[in-house]
Design a protein around this motif. Sequence first.
Motif, PDB file in Angstrom:
ATOM      1  N   VAL A  30      98.389  44.701  30.786  1.00  9.46           N
ATOM      2  CA  VAL A  30      99.042  44.095  31.943  1.00  9.46           C
ATOM      3  C   VAL A  30      98.596  42.640  32.039  1.00  9.46           C
ATOM      4  O   VAL A  30      97.405  42.339  31.942  1.00  9.46           O
ATOM      5  N   VAL A  31      99.566  41.747  32.228  1.00  9.63           N
ATOM      6  CA  VAL A  31      99.250  40.321  32.303  1.00  9.63           C
ATOM      7  C   VAL A  31     100.067  39.672  33.416  1.00  9.63           C
ATOM      8  O   VAL A  31     101.221  40.039  33.639  1.00  9.63           O
ATOM      9  N   HIS A  32      99.461  38.722  34.119  1.00 10.76           N
ATOM     10  CA  HIS A  32     100.171  37.938  35.134  1.00 10.76           C
ATOM     11  C   HIS A  32     100.817  36.729  34.469  1.00 10.76           C
ATOM     12  O   HIS A  32     100.294  36.214  33.475  1.00 10.76           O
ATOM     13  N   PRO A  33     101.905  36.211  35.012  1.00 11.03           N
ATOM     14  CA  PRO A  33     102.437  34.940  34.519  1.00 11.03           C
ATOM     15  C   PRO A  33     101.448  33.820  34.789  1.00 11.03           C
ATOM     16  O   PRO A  33     100.575  33.936  35.661  1.00 11.03           O
ATOM     17  N   PRO A  34     101.531  32.708  34.057  1.00  9.98           N
ATOM     18  CA  PRO A  34     100.570  31.614  34.215  1.00  9.98           C
ATOM     19  C   PRO A  34     100.607  30.980  35.607  1.00  9.98           C
ATOM     20  O   PRO A  34     101.651  30.965  36.278  1.00  9.98           O
ATOM     21  N   PHE A  35      99.462  30.461  36.020  1.00  7.61           N
ATOM     22  CA  PHE A  35      99.421  29.631  37.217  1.00  7.61           C
ATOM     23  C   PHE A  35     100.129  28.307  36.922  1.00  7.61           C
ATOM     24  O   PHE A  35     100.190  27.877  35.770  1.00  7.61           O
ATOM     25  N   ARG A  36     100.626  27.678  37.946  1.00  8.50           N
ATOM     26  CA  ARG A  36     101.416  26.463  37.750  1.00  8.50           C
ATOM     27  C   ARG A  36     100.626  25.336  37.107  1.00  8.50           C
ATOM     28  O   ARG A  36     101.202  24.454  36.463  1.00  8.50           O
ATOM     29  N   TRP A  37      99.288  25.338  37.267  1.00  9.46           N
ATOM     30  CA  TRP A  37      98.482  24.279  36.663  1.00  9.46           C
ATOM     31  C   TRP A  37      98.197  24.554  35.175  1.00  9.46           C
ATOM     32  O   TRP A  37      97.698  23.684  34.475  1.00  9.46           O
ATOM     33  N   GLN A  38      98.550  25.748  34.675  1.00 13.83           N
ATOM     34  CA  GLN A  38      98.383  26.062  33.254  1.00 13.83           C
ATOM     35  C   GLN A  38      99.662  25.683  32.502  1.00 13.83           C
ATOM     36  O   GLN A  38     100.334  26.514  31.908  1.00 13.83           O
ATOM     37  N   LYS A  39      99.998  24.413  32.530  1.00 20.83           N
ATOM     38  CA  LYS A  39     101.314  23.969  32.072  1.00 20.83           C
ATOM     39  C   LYS A  39     101.552  24.212  30.582  1.00 20.83           C
ATOM     40  O   LYS A  39     102.646  24.623  30.181  1.00 20.83           O
ATOM     41  N   GLU A  40     100.552  23.957  29.755  1.00 21.20           N
ATOM     42  CA  GLU A  40     100.736  24.176  28.318  1.00 21.20           C
ATOM     43  C   GLU A  40     100.914  25.658  28.007  1.00 21.20           C
ATOM     44  O   GLU A  40     101.756  26.033  27.186  1.00 21.20           O
ATOM     45  N   TYR A  41     100.135  26.479  28.645  1.00 24.20           N
ATOM     46  CA  TYR A  41     100.238  27.940  28.504  1.00 24.20           C
ATOM     47  C   TYR A  41     101.609  28.421  28.974  1.00 24.20           C
ATOM     48  O   TYR A  41     102.287  29.196  28.292  1.00 24.20           O
ATOM     49  N   ALA A  42     102.037  27.926  30.131  1.00 25.29           N
ATOM     50  CA  ALA A  42     103.312  28.346  30.699  1.00 25.29           C
ATOM     51  C   ALA A  42     104.498  27.927  29.851  1.00 25.29           C
ATOM     52  O   ALA A  42     105.504  28.655  29.767  1.00 25.29           O
ATOM     53  N   ALA A  43     104.400  26.770  29.199  1.00 32.61           N
ATOM     54  CA  ALA A  43     105.530  26.237  28.431  1.00 32.61           C
ATOM     55  C   ALA A  43     105.941  27.149  27.289  1.00 32.61           C
ATOM     56  O   ALA A  43     107.117  27.165  26.888  1.00 32.61           O
ATOM     57  N   VAL A  44     104.986  27.923  26.754  1.00 33.44           N
ATOM     58  CA  VAL A  44     105.303  28.795  25.615  1.00 33.44           C
ATOM     59  C   VAL A  44     104.996  30.256  25.933  1.00 33.44           C
ATOM     60  O   VAL A  44     104.894  31.083  25.026  1.00 33.44           O
ATOM     61  N   PHE A  45     104.859  30.570  27.218  1.00 31.43           N
ATOM     62  CA  PHE A  45     104.405  31.912  27.615  1.00 31.43           C
ATOM     63  C   PHE A  45     105.370  33.004  27.162  1.00 31.43           C
ATOM     64  O   PHE A  45     104.946  34.005  26.568  1.00 31.43           O
ATOM     65  N   VAL A  46     106.647  32.858  27.446  1.00 33.07           N
ATOM     66  CA  VAL A  46     107.616  33.914  27.128  1.00 33.07           C
ATOM     67  C   VAL A  46     107.629  34.174  25.619  1.00 33.07           C
ATOM     68  O   VAL A  46     107.552  35.328  25.165  1.00 33.07           O
ATOM     69  N   GLU A  47     107.701  33.112  24.836  1.00 27.28           N
ATOM     70  CA  GLU A  47     107.723  33.256  23.387  1.00 27.28           C
ATOM     71  C   GLU A  47     106.383  33.776  22.864  1.00 27.28           C
ATOM     72  O   GLU A  47     106.333  34.589  21.926  1.00 27.28           O
ATOM     73  N   GLY A  48     105.297  33.321  23.479  1.00 24.71           N
ATOM     74  CA  GLY A  48     103.970  33.744  23.050  1.00 24.71           C
ATOM     75  C   GLY A  48     103.716  35.218  23.290  1.00 24.71           C
ATOM     76  O   GLY A  48     103.090  35.899  22.464  1.00 24.71           O
ATOM     77  N   ILE A  49     104.204  35.724  24.425  1.00 23.89           N
ATOM     78  CA  ILE A  49     104.053  37.152  24.720  1.00 23.89           C
ATOM     79  C   ILE A  49     104.822  37.975  23.688  1.00 23.89           C
ATOM     80  O   ILE A  49     104.326  38.998  23.184  1.00 23.89           O
ATOM     81  N   ALA A  50     106.027  37.550  23.362  1.00 20.14           N
ATOM     82  CA  ALA A  50     106.823  38.265  22.362  1.00 20.14           C
ATOM     83  C   ALA A  50     106.110  38.293  21.011  1.00 20.14           C
ATOM     84  O   ALA A  50     106.103  39.318  20.313  1.00 20.14           O
ATOM     85  N   LYS A  51     105.498  37.182  20.642  1.00 15.78           N
ATOM     86  CA  LYS A  51     104.784  37.112  19.362  1.00 15.78           C
ATOM     87  C   LYS A  51     103.558  38.024  19.377  1.00 15.78           C
ATOM     88  O   LYS A  51     103.268  38.721  18.390  1.00 15.78           O
ATOM     89  N   LEU A  52     102.826  38.043  20.490  1.00 14.97           N
ATOM     90  CA  LEU A  52     101.669  38.922  20.600  1.00 14.97           C
ATOM     91  C   LEU A  52     102.076  40.382  20.455  1.00 14.97           C
ATOM     92  O   LEU A  52     101.389  41.174  19.790  1.00 14.97           O
TER      93      LEU A  52
END
Length: 259
Positions: free
Chosen positions: A97-119
Amino acid sequence: MTRIGLSTSSVYPESTAHAFGYAVEVGYDAVEVMVGIDQISRQIPAVKQLSEHHRMPVSAIHSPCLLFTQRVWGTDPWVKLERSAEMAHAVGAEVVVVHPPFRWQKEYAAVFVEGIAKLEADTGIAFAVENMYPWRASAKRGMQMYLPHWDPSKEDYANTTIDLSHAAIAHDDVRAMADRLGPRLRHVHLTDGTGSAKDEHLVPGRGTMGADLFLRHIAAAGFTGEIVLEINTRKASPGASRAAELAEALAFARTHFVA
């Protein structure tokens, strides 16, 4: 069959080890391990030993992505998820289970959807992204604190989690959200809330979210994922008082999760 599990966070401030003991005592089917400030929750051998000792399977690992666990397993969010997957594999859990990124985690958030799929592709583990909420100082004013959005149905995640307490804060309709997610709904945090700005995590049935109707709704839709009780029992005394609240929550789930 859908299992009814207990989140280790439900027995806080007691430990992860206590959570396994309560799960056995009350009659839960599995445990979800919240990786957090409890040292045991961070150690794969310790969690595996607890599971084997109590003969209690681990249904999911909750990654350390809460505000107060930002430094658990380091500060790199991708490393946290990789380590969560490692623990899941080691203890036989199929979900992180993972939460979406906080708004200040901009680099993480920018690739979050694609990164989760890759993981998910790399690990074979379902990373079930959880619904969150706007941070509200009052009943009417809120701020978007999660990116790309607090509602996982707005993104193309393969696996998601619905938490009824979070939905209460956001004033979301959980049955409508479940319909939008369809088969992508992999995991449920069963709890309750009243719609206040506070993340209440009430015993289901004590709030206003219609948790009974939600359970019947997803059962009728053929939900086959994991249901985990994630409730706040801090006001209960350790022992019989806390066990009674955990038993009430479990009975609610088993009563209403019927087609």
